[in-house]
Write a protein that holds these residues in place. Structure first.
Motif, PDB file in Angstrom:
ATOM      1  N   ALA A 278       0.835  -1.199   0.000  1.00 13.74           N
ATOM      2  CA  ALA A 278       0.000   0.000   0.000  1.00 13.74           C
ATOM      3  C   ALA A 278       0.872   1.253   0.000  1.00 13.74           C
TER       4      ALA A 278
ATOM      5  N   PRO B 280      -5.220   8.417  -7.051  1.00 16.72           N
ATOM      6  CA  PRO B 280      -6.244   7.460  -7.488  1.00 16.72           C
ATOM      7  C   PRO B 280      -6.596   6.480  -6.365  1.00 16.72           C
TER       8      PRO B 280
ATOM      9  N   GLY C  64      -6.864   3.438  -4.220  1.00 18.41           N
ATOM     10  CA  GLY C  64      -5.910   2.360  -3.946  1.00 18.41           C
ATOM     11  C   GLY C  64      -4.483   2.825  -3.908  1.00 18.41           C
ATOM     12  N   SER C  65      -4.258   4.138  -3.983  1.00 17.11           N
ATOM     13  CA  SER C  65      -2.885   4.628  -4.030  1.00 17.11           C
ATOM     14  C   SER C  65      -2.236   4.688  -2.653  1.00 17.11           C
ATOM     15  N   GLY C  66      -3.010   4.499  -1.606  1.00 18.50           N
ATOM     16  CA  GLY C  66      -2.411   4.432  -0.272  1.00 18.50           C
ATOM     17  C   GLY C  66      -2.698   5.633   0.601  1.00 18.50           C
TER      18      GLY C  66
ATOM     19  N   THR D 296      -4.214   4.678   3.985  1.00 16.84           N
ATOM     20  CA  THR D 296      -3.195   3.977   4.752  1.00 16.84           C
ATOM     21  C   THR D 296      -2.253   4.983   5.405  1.00 16.84           C
TER      22      THR D 296
ATOM     23  N   GLU E 219     -11.617  11.756   3.025  1.00 13.60           N
ATOM     24  CA  GLU E 219     -12.769  11.987   2.146  1.00 13.60           C
ATOM     25  C   GLU E 219     -13.972  12.514   2.903  1.00 13.60           C
TER      26      GLU E 219
ATOM     27  N   HIS F 134     -10.927  13.022  -3.572  1.00 11.78           N
ATOM     28  CA  HIS F 134     -10.830  12.637  -4.969  1.00 11.78           C
ATOM     29  C   HIS F 134     -11.126  13.820  -5.871  1.00 11.78           C
TER      30      HIS F 134
ATOM     31  N   ASP G 222      -8.469  -1.551  10.781  1.00  9.95           N
ATOM     32  CA  ASP G 222      -9.234  -2.661  10.202  1.00  9.95           C
ATOM     33  C   ASP G 222     -10.699  -2.544  10.549  1.00  9.95           C
TER      34      ASP G 222
ATOM     35  N   ARG H 283     -13.003  -0.557   8.336  1.00  6.67           N
ATOM     36  CA  ARG H 283     -13.546  -1.187   7.135  1.00  6.67           C
ATOM     37  C   ARG H 283     -14.599  -2.195   7.559  1.00  6.67           C
TER      38      ARG H 283
HETATM   39  N1  LIG Z   1      -6.418  -4.407   5.520  1.00  7.60           N
HETATM   40  C1  LIG Z   1      -5.977  -4.513   4.276  1.00  7.60           C
HETATM   41  N2  LIG Z   1      -5.652  -5.712   3.824  1.00  7.60           N
HETATM   42  C2  LIG Z   1      -5.190  -5.851   2.561  1.00  7.60           C
HETATM   43  N3  LIG Z   1      -5.046  -4.867   1.704  1.00  7.60           N
HETATM   44  C3  LIG Z   1      -5.354  -3.617   2.114  1.00  7.60           C
HETATM   45  C4  LIG Z   1      -5.841  -3.398   3.420  1.00  7.60           C
HETATM   46  N4  LIG Z   1      -6.070  -2.094   3.562  1.00  7.60           N
HETATM   47  C5  LIG Z   1      -5.741  -1.521   2.380  1.00  7.60           C
HETATM   48  N5  LIG Z   1      -5.313  -2.452   1.524  1.00  7.60           N
HETATM   49  C6  LIG Z   1      -4.829  -2.222   0.172  1.00  7.60           C
HETATM   50  O1  LIG Z   1      -3.851  -1.252   0.230  1.00  7.60           O
HETATM   51  C7  LIG Z   1      -3.944  -0.373  -0.889  1.00  7.60           C
HETATM   52  C8  LIG Z   1      -4.088   1.032  -0.409  1.00  7.60           C
HETATM   53  O2  LIG Z   1      -5.292   1.175   0.294  1.00  7.60           O
HETATM   54  P1  LIG Z   1      -5.824   2.584   0.784  1.00  7.60           P
HETATM   55  O3  LIG Z   1      -7.073   2.316   1.572  1.00  7.60           O
HETATM   56  O4  LIG Z   1      -4.754   3.279   1.491  1.00  7.60           O
HETATM   57  O5  LIG Z   1      -6.164   3.307  -0.558  1.00  7.60           O
HETATM   58  P2  LIG Z   1      -6.811   4.723  -0.795  1.00  7.60           P
HETATM   59  O6  LIG Z   1      -5.781   5.506  -1.518  1.00  7.60           O
HETATM   60  O7  LIG Z   1      -7.336   5.290   0.455  1.00  7.60           O
HETATM   61  O8  LIG Z   1      -7.986   4.393  -1.790  1.00  7.60           O
HETATM   62  P3  LIG Z   1      -9.458   5.016  -1.870  1.00  7.60           P
HETATM   63  O9  LIG Z   1      -9.289   6.322  -2.550  1.00  7.60           O
HETATM   64  O10 LIG Z   1     -10.193   4.050  -2.710  1.00  7.60           O
HETATM   65  O11 LIG Z   1      -9.977   5.131  -0.487  1.00  7.60           O
HETATM   66  C9  LIG Z   1      -5.142  -0.853  -1.680  1.00  7.60           C
HETATM   67  O12 LIG Z   1      -4.682  -1.634  -2.745  1.00  7.60           O
HETATM   68  C10 LIG Z   1      -5.908  -1.695  -0.727  1.00  7.60           C
HETATM   69  O13 LIG Z   1      -6.555  -2.726  -1.391  1.00  7.60           O
END
Ligand SMILES: Nc1ncnc2c1ncn2[C@@H]1O[C@H](COP(=O)(O)OP(=O)(O)OP(=O)(O)O)[C@@H](O)[C@H]1O
Ligand SMILES: [Mg+2]
Lengths: 247, 791
Positions: free
Chosen positions: A36, A55, A57-59, A62, A178, A211, B398, B401
Motif C-alpha cells: 500500500a 487514485p 488504492g494509491s495508499g 493507509t 474523504e 478525490h 481494520d 472497514r
Molecule cells: N487491511 C488490508 N488488507 C489488505 N489490503 C489492504 C488493506 N487495507 C488496504 N489495503 C490495500 O492497500 C492499498 C491502499 O489502500 P488505501 O485504503 O490506502 O487506498 P486509498 O488511496 O485510500 O484508496 P481510496 O481512494 O479508494 O480510499 C489498496 O490496494 C488496498 O486494497
C-alpha cells in the motif's frame, strides 16, 4: 533535501508536526502481498493545510491512518513532534490519539444511539481542556440540532457533527479521509468551510484526503500519491476560500 | 429514545440506549439468567431452611444420638447402659407394631405403639403436641396420634381406632395430635413412599402398653443421648454388647435412624440440585450472552473503530461492552432472587407434606441471594469477556472497514436440486457461517436437554415402580409377622381368603461388618426359583441367587468396601445370635435401598433352623380382596401388611403432588431457554441482514418471501438441534442421576418416547413463537431507513 528546502523557504517560522520517512506498508493476505505504501516521505507543518490526492488504492487512507496512530507502518518512521509513533505501543498510541488527533471519516462514524451533543461529549469527557460540545457544534453551525440523533440528521449535518467531535478537543492535527465523499457539492462546501475555518481560526494542522481535485485550491500544499509513492508536492501560491472554488 | 439526566456519562448513555434498542434480546437473556437463579435460590433456600429447622427441632426436642431395638430386656439393664462411658442419658421404651382397623377403611393399616413415661415428658425424643391434650396415665385407652395419620383420616381428639393386640381388638382413643423428631419422615421400613393413611404412630401410657406385649418390668427399645466428645462407634459397640443377650437388633446412630437418614439424604439431594440445575441454566445463559454480544459487537464494529479513533482505550471500550452483560445479568439475577424466594416458600409447603416439623419456616438467606447475584455477574462477565476481547483487539484501521464479505459457494447439489432462489439463500447462509450455525444449534439444543432432564423424572420413577412392582416384587400383598414363626404358619397364610399364589419369606436382621465398616439391615432369603420376590437388576434382568453366600446391592458393597470373593462378618440379631463369616458371591446393580440376599435354604442352613418364616408374599384374587383385608385385620402375630395397589396409588399421589410442580417449572424454564436462544438468533440475523433483506424488498420480493429466507434458516437450525439436544440431555440426565442417587435410590436415566415428543414439541412451539415475533418486526422493516444507513 527536498523537504528541508521547503521548510527553509515555505515555513521559516513553523516547526514540523509530522516527519515521516521511508514509510512502507505491506498487507499480506495469504499468498497475495499488497504494497500500500512503498517508501513515502511526508511532513506536515504547524498550521498547515495539506490536500492529499491520488487514485483509488494509491495508499492515501493507509498513510492517514498511520499518521493518526490507527495503524502502524511495516517499516520506516513517523515522528509526531517529539513522539516516535513507530516505536509506540497500543497504550501510547491511544494516549496520542486522545490528546492530539482529530479524525473525520467519509462515513461519519457517529454513534447512532447518541445525540449530536452526546457524540461530541464522548470526546470532551475524555480529553481535558476541550471546548464544550455546544461550542464545538456552534463552530460547525449546528447549534439548533444539538439533541438530534444521527438518524435525524442529513449526511452533511452528520459530517459536521463528526467535525465538531474531531475539533472539540482542540487537536493539534485534524485528519480527514474523504470528508465530502458522501456529500453533494453544496453540502460538501459547508463541511469544507467548517474544516478550513478550524484550520484558520484554531491553527490546527490539517490533512484532507479527497478525490476532488478542485478542493486542492484550499490547501497550502497538495501532495499526490500514486501506487504507494509520493509523485508530486505542489505549493499553492494563492490559497482559495471555499467560496472561490471552481467545482 | 430515552432522555437521561445530565450526570450520566456519555458512554453509559450509549450503553443504556443500546440495551433499550435490543431490549427484546436483553430480556430473553435476562430471563434465562433469572431461571437459573430462581432454581438456585429455590433449592438452596429450601436446603438452608430445612437444615436450620432440623437442627433447631432436634435440639429442642432432645432427639437422641443412638437408637437400639431388642426383643426384651429387664429394666435393670438400663443401669448398665447408663454406665457406658460417653452415654449421658438413657430412655427405655416399649415399641410395638400392630395391625390397625381404621373406621371407614377396608385395607388394614399398621400402627406403631410407643410407650410414654408414667409421669412427665419423655427425657429424649420429646413430643410436640399440636392439638388436644396429653394422655391421662390412668386411662389406658388414651393415645396421642401422629399428625399425618390424623390428617389423612380427618381424625382429631375424641376419634377412635381399633388396634389388633395379641389377637384382640382394642380401641384407642385419640386425645392429642403429636409430632416426634423420630418421625419427621414417617415411613414404614421397606416402603418406598410414606403412606399417610396406612401408617400411624400412637404414643400411650407405658403401664397400658407393657402388659399387652409381655413387657412389664422390661423394655424393647432404647434411645440414648451422648455427651460431648463421646465416641459414637465405641458407644454403639458397647451397647450392642450389653443388649446382645436380650435380642438386641444392633444400635444405630442418629444419621442411620430411618427418619434421620431419609432427611439427611433429602437434604443432600436438595443441595446437589441446588448447584447442578442452576449451573446448567447459567451455563446456557453465558453461552447465549456470548453469542448475542459477539453478534452485537459485529454490528458495532465501526462504532468501536470510531471510539478508538477518538482515543478511547481498549480497556475502556471493553468495560463498556462488558457492562452490557453485567446489566443484563443483574436484572436477571434480581428477577431470579424474587422468583426463587416466591417459589422457595411454595416448595417448603410441599416439604411440609412429607416432613413434619412443629414449624417449618421458610428463610430466604441473604447468603444465597448474594451468592446468586455474584454467580450471575461472574458468569455474565465471562460470557461477555470472550466476545468483547476479540472485538476490541481488532486494530482500529481494520475495524473501520466493514468485515470482509464472506465467501459464498455454489454447491453441486443446489444445481441438481434446482432449489428456488430463496431456499438457496437459506442454505448458503447456513453454510457460509458454519460456526455460527453450530452455536445456534447448540443453544437450542440446551433447551431440549433441559426439558429432557426435567420431564424424564416421571419416566425414571415409572421405570422404578415398574421394576419394583412388576419385576422384583410381584405379589399383591406382603404379610410380615411380628416374630419369626415355624413352617406351620405357612398354612395359616395359604388358606387366607383370596390367597392364590404364595411364597414364604424369610428375613433375618443382621449386622454386617467388614473391617471398621458396618451396617445394620436384614438379609432376605429368596427361594431357589422365586416367582414373586425376585432379584432384579437396574436393567430389569432377573438374576438367579447363587446356592451359597450373599448377594449385596452394589451400593452396600461400596459402603462395606467388599466385592465378590470377600467375606463379611454377619452378626445375626435374633434367635441364637450367631456371628458368622459369610462369603459375598455377587454384587447386584439394583435400584432401591441397601439390600442383602441369600438363597432361603442356604439361610436356613446358616442359621441352623428348619423352615422358619418371617412373612409371606401372596397374590390375591381381585374379587376377594375385601375378605382378605378383614382376615388380615384379625390375624394374630401380624406386624404389618404391604399392599401393592395401595403403594402404587400412594406413589401416584406423591408424584402428582411433588413432581408436577417441579415439572411445570422445568418446562417453563426450558421454554424460556428455547425462546431466548431462537429469538436471539433471529434478531441478530435480522439486524445483520436487514440491508440485504430490504434490498430484496426493493427488488420486489414480498414480505413472505423475505421472511422465508430469515425464518427458514431458523427452522432448519431448530430441526437440527432436536437430536443434538436429545444427546446432550441424555448426558446431562446421567450426570444428574449420578448426583441424585444415594443410599436410598440408584436410578437409571431413561426417557420415554412420549417425553421425547413432548420436549421436542415445547421447543418447536417456543421457536415458532419467537419466529412470529421476528416476523412482525420484519413486516415493519423501514426500507428507507435501512438503505440509508451504511451498515
Ligand atoms: N487491511 C488490508 N488488507 C489488505 N489490503 C489492504 C488493506 N487495507 C488496504 N489495503 C490495500 O492497500 C492499498 C491502499 O489502500 P488505501 O485504503 O490506502 O487506498 P486509498 O488511496 O485510500 O484508496 P481510496 O481512494 O479508494 O480510499 C489498496 O490496494 C488496498 O486494497
Ligand atoms: Mg481511502
Amino acid at each position: 533535501m527536498y523537504a528541508s528546502a521547503q521548510n527553509a523557504t515555505g515555513h521559516p517560522t513553523s516547526e514540523p508536526v509530522f516527519i515521516a520517512r521511508g514509510l512502507r506498508k505491506v498487507y499480506v493476505m495469504g499468498e497475495v502481498r499488497v504494497e500500500a505504501l512503498r517508501g513515502v516521505d511526508f511532513e506536515l507543518y504547524e498550521g498547515e493545510f495539506i490536500v492529499l490526492l491520488g487514485p483509488s488504492g494509491s495508499g492515501k487512507s493507509t498513510l492517514l491512518n498511520i499518521l493518526g496512530g490507527l495503524d502502524v507502518p511495516t517499516s520506516g518512521s513517523v515522528v509526531y513532534k517529539d513522539h516516535n509513533l513507530t516505536a509506540a505501543g497500543e497504550a501510547a498510541l491511544t494516549q496520542y490519539r486522545r490528546s492530539h488527533v482529530g479524525f473525520v471519516f467519509q462515513f461519519y462514524n457517529l454513534i447512532p444511539s447518541l445525540t449530536a451533543r452526546e457524540n461530541v461529549a464522548l470526546v470532551t469527557e475524555l480529553t481535558p481542556g476541550s471546548m464544550t460540545p455546544e461550542d464545538a457544534l456552534g463552530l460547525v453551525g449546528l447549534s439548533p440540532r444539538l439533541d438530534h440523533f444521527p438518524a435525524q440528521l442529513s449526511g452533511g449535518e452528520q459530517q459536521r457533527v463528526a467535525i465538531a467531535r474531531a475539533i472539540a478537543k482542540r487537536p493539534d492535527v485534524l485528519l480527514c479521509d474523504e470528508p465530502t465523499g458522501a456529500l453533494d457539492i453544496t453540502t460538501g462546501a459547508v463541511v469544507l468551510d467548517a474544516i478550513t475555518r478550524v484550520n484558520r481560526d484554531l491553527g490546527t494542522a490539517t490533512v484532507v484526503i479527497t478525490h476532488n481535485a478542485a478542493i486542492a485550491g484550499l490547501a497550502d500544499r497538495v501532495v499526490r500519491l500514486a501506487d504507494g509513492h509520493v509523485v508530486s508536492v505542489e505549493r499553492n501560491t494563492t490559497k482559495l476560500t471555499v467560496g472561490e472554488l471552481q467545482w | 429514545m430515552v432522555r437521561m439526566p445530565r450526570f450520566v456519562p456519555t458512554l453509559d448513555r450509549k450503553l443504556l440506549r443500546d440495551l433499550w434498542e435490543m431490549k427484546g434480546q436483553a430480556l430473553a437473556i435476562a430471563a434465562v439468567v433469572a431461571a437459573g437463579v430462581t432454581m438456585f435460590v429455590t433449592y438452596l433456600s429450601n436446603f438452608a431452611s430445612l437444615q436450620q429447622t432440623r437442627a433447631e427441632y432436634y435440639d429442642t426436642a432432645r432427639f437422641a444420638d443412638v437408637f437400639a431395638s431388642l426383643t426384651r430386656a429387664p429394666s435393670s439393664v438400663r443401669l448398665r447402659l447408663e454406665a457406658i462411658p460417653g452415654v449421658e442419658r438413657v430412655m427405655t421404651r416399649v415399641v410395638a407394631d400392630v395391625t390397625l382397623d381404621v373406621p371407614g377403611m377396608a385395607e388394614p393399616a399398621t400402627g406403631r405403639l410407643v410407650s410414654l413415661p408414667d409421669a412427665g415428658r419423655p427425657a429424649l425424643n420429646d413430643l410436640f403436641l399440636r392439638r388436644g391434650r396429653w394422655i391421662d396415665p390412668n386411662r389406658p385407652d388414651e393415645v396421642l396420634a401422629s399428625e399425618m395419620f390424623c390428617e389423612a383420616h380427618g381424625f382429631g381428639p375424641g376419634d377412635r381406632v381399633a388396634a389388633l393386640i395379641n389377637g384382640r381388638r382394642r380401641w384407642l382413643t385419640i386425645v392429642g395430635v403429636a409430632l416426634s423428631p423420630e418421625y419427621v419422615f414417617a415411613i414404614r421400613p421397606g416402603e418406598l413412599f410414606p403412606d399417610k393413611r396406612r401408617f400411624g404412630i400412637f404414643w400411650m401410657s407405658g403401664a397400658a402398653l407393657a402388659p399387652a406385649f409381655d413387657m412389664e418390668g422390661g423394655f424393647n427399645d432404647v434411645s440414648m443421648a451422648l455427651g460431648r466428645g463421646a465416641s459414637e462407634p465405641d458407644v454403639i459397640e458397647q451397647v450392642d454388647r450389653v443388649l446382645a443377650p436380650y435380642g438386641g437388633l444392633g444400635a444405630v446412630p442418629q444419621r442411620q435412624q430411618l427418619s434421620g437418614w431419609t432427611l439427611e439424604n433429602e437434604l443432600a439431594q436438595l443441595q446437589m440440585f441446588g448447584f447442578i440445575t442452576p449451573l446448567i441454566f447459567l451455563g446456557v445463559a453465558t453461552f447465549i450472552l456470548n453469542v448475542a454480544l459477539t453478534r452485537a459487537l459485529t454490528l458495532q464494529r465501526s462504532q468501536i473503530a470510531a471510539l478508538k479513533a477518538l482515543g478511547y482505550a481498549n480497556t475502556t471500550i471493553a468495560w463498556h461492552y462488558i457492562k452490557w452483560g453485567l446489566v443484563i445479568a443483574a436484572c436477571g439475577a434480581l428477577l431470579g432472587i424474587a422468583g426463587g424466594a416466591w417459589l422457595g416458600s411454595g416448595m417448603i409447603a410441599l416439604y411440609n407434606q412429607y416432613f413434619r416439623f412443629p414449624v417449618l419456616y421458610y428463610r430466604m438467606s441473604t447468603d444465597v441471594a448474594v451468592a446468586s447475584l455474584f454467580g450471575a455477574l461472574t458468569v455474565a462477565a465471562l460470557g461477555a469477556w470472550s466476545a468483547v476481547h476479540r472485538a476490541v483487539r481488532i486494530p482500529p484501521a481494520d475495524a473501520m472497514r466493514p468485515e470482509a464479505p464472506a465467501l459464498y459457494h455454489q454447491r453441486l447439489f443446489e444445481k441438481s436440486l434446482r432449489l428456488p432462489i430463496a431456499s438457496r439463500m437459506v442454505l448458503r447462509n447456513l453454510e457460509r457461517q458454519p460456526m455460527r450455525s453450530m452455536v445456534s444449534v447448540l443453544g437450542i439444543a440446551f433447551a431440549v436437554a433441559v426439558l429432557f432432564v426435567g420431564l424424564s423424572f416421571i419416566d425414571v420413577m415409572n421405570l422404578l415402580v415398574n421394576q419394583q412392582f412388576e419385576l422384583a416384587t410381584r405379589q399383591d400383598a406382603t404379610v410380615s409377622f411380628a416374630a419369626p414363626r415355624s413352617a406351620r404358619a405357612v398354612h395359616d397364610v395359604q388358606h387366607m381368603p383370596g390367597a392364590l399364589d404364595f411364597e414364604p419369606m424369610r428375613t433375618v436382621p443382621v449386622r454386617l461388618r467388614s473391617g471398621a465398616r458396618t451396617r445394620t439391615l436384614a438379609i432376605s432369603g429368596l427361594p431357589e426359583h422365586p416367582s414373586l420376590n425376585r432379584l432384579v437388576t437396574r436393567a430389569g434382568d432377573a438374576l438367579e441367587v447363587p446356592p451359597e453366600g450373599l448377594v449385596l446391592s452394589q451400593m452396600l458393597g461400596d459402603i462395606l468396601a467388599v466385592g465378590p470373593g470377600s467375606t463379611v462378618q454377619v452378626s445375626v440379631l435374633e434367635g441364637r445370635r450367631q456371628v458368622l463369616d459369610v462369603p459375598v458371591r455377587m454384587l447386584v446393580d439394583d435400584s432401591l435401598g441397601l439390600q442383602a440376599y441369600m438363597r432361603q435354604d442356604a439361610l436356613h442352613r446358616l442359621l441352623g433352623e428348619g423352615g422358619t418364616i418371617s412373612g409371606a408374599a401372596i397374590t390375591l384374587d381381585p374379587a376377594q380382596t375385601e375378605a382378605f383385608y378383614s382376615a388380615v385385620k384379625t390375624m394374630p402375630a401380624v406386624a404389618g401388611v404391604a399392599l401393592r395397589e395401595m403403594t402404587l396409588r400412594n406413589f401416584r399421589e406423591t408424584i402428582d403432588q411433588t413432581m408436577k410442580l417441579q415439572i411445570f417449572f422445568n418446562v417453563l424454564f426450558a421454554g424460556v431457554i428455547a425462546f431466548g436462544v431462537v429469538y436471539n438468533s433471529a434478531r441478530v440475523s435480522l439486524s445483520e441482514r436487514s440491508h440485504e433483506l430490504a434490498s430484496l424488498r426493493v427488488l420486489g420480493f414480498t414480505r413472505g418471501e423475505i421472511s422465508f429466507i430469515l425464518l427458514g434458516e431458523l427452522a432448519v437450525l431448530t430441526v437440527v438441534s432436536l437430536p443434538v439436544g436429545a444427546a446432550i440431555g441424555y448426558g446431562l440426565g446421567q450426570l444428574i442421576m449420578a448426583g441424585f442417587n444415594n443410599e436410598m435410590y440408584r436410578l437409571s436415566f431413561v426417557v420415554s418416547s412420549a417425553t421425547m415428543a413432548r420436549a421436542f414439541l415445547v421447543v418447536i412451539v417456543a421457536a415458532a413463537l419467537s419466529g412470529l415475533l421476528v416476523r412482525r418486526r420484519l413486516d415493519r422493516l423501514d426500507l428507507v431507513a435501512v438503505l440509508k444507513g451504511r451498515e
